[in-house]
Motif scaffolding. Structure first.
Motif, PDB file in Angstrom:
ATOM      1  N   SER A   4      13.445   2.465  -2.981  1.00 40.18           N
ATOM      2  CA  SER A   4      12.544   1.083  -3.313  1.00 40.18           C
ATOM      3  C   SER A   4      12.159   0.537  -1.863  1.00 40.18           C
ATOM      4  O   SER A   4      11.567  -0.294  -1.766  1.00 40.18           O
ATOM      5  N   TRP A   5      12.935   1.181  -0.785  1.00 35.44           N
ATOM      6  CA  TRP A   5      12.506   0.527   0.448  1.00 35.44           C
ATOM      7  C   TRP A   5      11.566   1.328   1.249  1.00 35.44           C
ATOM      8  O   TRP A   5      11.251   1.316   2.386  1.00 35.44           O
ATOM      9  N   HIS A   6      10.917   2.354   0.284  1.00 35.58           N
ATOM     10  CA  HIS A   6       9.806   3.034   1.054  1.00 35.58           C
ATOM     11  C   HIS A   6       8.556   2.385   1.527  1.00 35.58           C
ATOM     12  O   HIS A   6       8.516   1.179   0.641  1.00 35.58           O
ATOM     13  N   ALA A   7       7.845   2.947   2.617  1.00 34.05           N
ATOM     14  CA  ALA A   7       6.735   2.177   2.984  1.00 34.05           C
ATOM     15  C   ALA A   7       5.476   1.751   2.050  1.00 34.05           C
ATOM     16  O   ALA A   7       5.076   0.617   2.025  1.00 34.05           O
ATOM     17  N   ASP A   8       5.471   2.821   1.271  1.00 35.24           N
ATOM     18  CA  ASP A   8       4.173   2.592   0.223  1.00 35.24           C
ATOM     19  C   ASP A   8       4.609   1.359  -0.837  1.00 35.24           C
ATOM     20  O   ASP A   8       3.633   0.762  -1.234  1.00 35.24           O
ATOM     21  N   ASP A   9       5.922   1.242  -1.139  1.00 33.31           N
ATOM     22  CA  ASP A   9       6.356   0.131  -2.092  1.00 33.31           C
ATOM     23  C   ASP A   9       6.028  -1.099  -1.541  1.00 33.31           C
ATOM     24  O   ASP A   9       5.437  -2.017  -2.176  1.00 33.31           O
ATOM     25  N   ALA A  10       6.529  -1.476  -0.284  1.00 33.29           N
ATOM     26  CA  ALA A  10       6.105  -2.427   0.570  1.00 33.29           C
ATOM     27  C   ALA A  10       4.750  -2.753   0.704  1.00 33.29           C
ATOM     28  O   ALA A  10       4.308  -3.980   0.802  1.00 33.29           O
ATOM     29  N   HIS A  11       3.930  -1.697   1.016  1.00 31.79           N
ATOM     30  CA  HIS A  11       2.478  -1.970   1.110  1.00 31.79           C
ATOM     31  C   HIS A  11       1.799  -2.360  -0.141  1.00 31.79           C
ATOM     32  O   HIS A  11       1.087  -3.367   0.038  1.00 31.79           O
ATOM     33  N   ARG A  12       2.199  -2.072  -1.329  1.00 29.35           N
ATOM     34  CA  ARG A  12       1.529  -2.597  -2.514  1.00 29.35           C
ATOM     35  C   ARG A  12       2.084  -4.007  -2.808  1.00 29.35           C
ATOM     36  O   ARG A  12       1.307  -4.803  -3.252  1.00 29.35           O
ATOM     37  N   VAL A  13       3.106  -4.375  -2.475  1.00 27.65           N
ATOM     38  CA  VAL A  13       3.694  -5.834  -2.727  1.00 27.65           C
ATOM     39  C   VAL A  13       3.084  -6.591  -1.603  1.00 27.65           C
ATOM     40  O   VAL A  13       2.589  -7.815  -2.207  1.00 27.65           O
ATOM     41  N   ALA A  14       2.917  -6.277  -0.469  1.00 30.46           N
ATOM     42  CA  ALA A  14       2.419  -6.931   0.770  1.00 30.46           C
ATOM     43  C   ALA A  14       0.773  -7.205   0.198  1.00 30.46           C
ATOM     44  O   ALA A  14       0.388  -8.232   0.636  1.00 30.46           O
ATOM     45  N   SER A  15      -0.057  -6.053  -0.276  1.00 30.20           N
ATOM     46  CA  SER A  15      -1.278  -6.383  -0.364  1.00 30.20           C
ATOM     47  C   SER A  15      -1.496  -7.170  -1.574  1.00 30.20           C
ATOM     48  O   SER A  15      -2.487  -7.912  -1.707  1.00 30.20           O
ATOM     49  N   ASP A  16      -0.710  -7.179  -2.630  1.00 30.80           N
ATOM     50  CA  ASP A  16      -0.730  -7.986  -3.624  1.00 30.80           C
ATOM     51  C   ASP A  16      -0.645  -9.501  -3.073  1.00 30.80           C
ATOM     52  O   ASP A  16      -1.278 -10.360  -3.848  1.00 30.80           O
ATOM     53  N   LEU A  17       0.323  -9.646  -2.413  1.00 31.37           N
ATOM     54  CA  LEU A  17       0.533 -10.898  -2.080  1.00 31.37           C
ATOM     55  C   LEU A  17      -0.681 -11.591  -1.198  1.00 31.37           C
ATOM     56  O   LEU A  17      -1.247 -12.890  -1.355  1.00 31.37           O
ATOM     57  N   LEU A  18      -1.118 -10.685  -0.239  1.00 29.33           N
ATOM     58  CA  LEU A  18      -1.977 -11.094   0.457  1.00 29.33           C
ATOM     59  C   LEU A  18      -3.337 -11.397  -0.235  1.00 29.33           C
ATOM     60  O   LEU A  18      -4.140 -12.366   0.083  1.00 29.33           O
TER      61      LEU A  18
END
Length: 352
Positions: A238-252
């Motif tokens: 769950s620390w993979h970059a693509d997972d964080a990209h999805r979460v950050a994109s949704d937040l932004l």
């Protein structure tokens, strides 16, 4: 030997043989998956052994055969940089003392963890270092009943009276959060795993405390962005970059524009950087970013990532040293709990 968990003597092979009405030799062959035992009988013996809490007395056998000079390491998945570095350092320290290491993986599964523990018990290892799944501490009871030294790392099970070594997660997140607050941030978002681990709970608590110490509100709906766990820990983390990209994109895309992001792993910062860049948000001019782990790629990011240098090697060194002292009966009886404070590394991602 008395079972410290209930005051009774743990069941022996002969006790188990009496219960199932078979010879000790037959029971031993069944438990060790040797030929000559009917499959139905084998299943019955194993089920009764589990019900009684029978554990092979591997240490008694070692007194006859001599120590195997082998320690076990049980972690979730060595694709996680923390665990790979930990295992590497444990192996180095063990080798210096003349021991070999047997690596066993749980893949964050309580069932796989029990299987790994069972294999460790059957192997007659001298001791174990483990980062537990943390679902149920009773999985480790057979290890303690068997008298096998156990040292936990990273994730704590307070109900077990065993030595524990870890990064100080609360102190670490306070360092990273305070670093961006001291540089003018007043609206900070923490990106971390949505997993039931003590490490994450401590980071969230330290993050909350850091905001409130500055008189800033903490609202989980606004200040936390949690990455969902993967479907399989064999394939992804769950620390993979693509997972964080999805979460950050949704937040932004929902209009959140904090002054700073603090992340629970440098890999999250990789995904976050891309999400910010795709929306024309500049680091650090528009938003500061603080990492966690000081992975080798962080100084090559654009801009280079401020982060936290975790004491991987020191945790492994102290845990291994303690385990070897326990194995060799040179350790003092007091249970040790140590949390090592990490070190802040400031780079351009937080420079204003």
């Amino acid at each position: 030997m008395v079972d410290a968990t209930n005051g009774r003597r743990p069941p022996t092979l002969h006790d188990l043989a009496r219960v199932v009405g078979l010879t000790a030799n037959t029971v031993s062959r069944a438990l060790n998956d040797r030929p000559g035992v009917n499959p139905t009988t084998r299943a019955l013996i194993k089920a009764e052994a589990e019900r009684l809490g029978y554990v092979p007395n591997v240490h008694a056998r070692s007194l006859v055969l001599g120590s195997r000079k082998t320690i076990g390491v049980i972690v979730a998945n060595i694709s996680n940089p923390f665990f790979s570095d930990l295992v590497s350092e444990v192996e180095f320290q063990a080798e210096q003392a003349g021991y070999t290491v047997l690596l066993l993986l749980s893949y964050e599964s309580a069932d796989r963890e029990r299987e790994a523990i069972g294999r460790a018990l059957r192997s007659g290892l001298d001791g174990l270092i483990a980062a537990p799944v943390q679902e149920r501490s009773d999985a480790w009871t057979p290890v303690i009943r068997a008298g096998i030294p156990l040292v936990l790392v990273s994730r704590e099970l307070p109900e077990l009276s065993v030595d524990f070594y870890s990064t100080d997660n609360e102190a670490g997140i306070e360092l990273t959060t305070e670093a961006v607050l001291a540089r003018g941030a007043r609206d900070v978002v923490l990106i971390d795993e949505d997993m039931p681990f003590s490490t994450i709970r401590l980071r969230i608590e330290g993050f909350r405390r850091s905001l409130e110490a500055r008189g800033l509100p903490f609202d989980p709906r606004l200040n936390l962005a949690l990455v969902p766990p993967p479907r399989s820990f064999r394939v992804s983390q769950s620390w993979h970059a693509d997972d964080a990209h999805r979460v950050a994109s949704d937040l932004l895309d929902r209009g959140r524009r904090p002054d700073a992001f603090v992340v629970g792993d440098d890999y999250y910062a990789l995904g976050l950087y891309r999400a910010l860049r795709e929306r024309g948000i500049r680091v650090p001019d528009d938003v500061m970013v603080m990492g966690w782990g000081n992975h080798p790629f962080t100084r090559f990011m654009d801009p280079p990532l401020s982060t936290l240098l975790l004491p991987f090697q020191e945790v492994a060194r102290r845990a291994t040293s303690r385990l070897l002292d326990r194995i060799q009966h040179t350790a003092d009886p007091e249970i040790v709990t140590e949390r090592i404070v990490p070190e802040l590394v400031i780079r351009a991602s937080t420079s204003r």
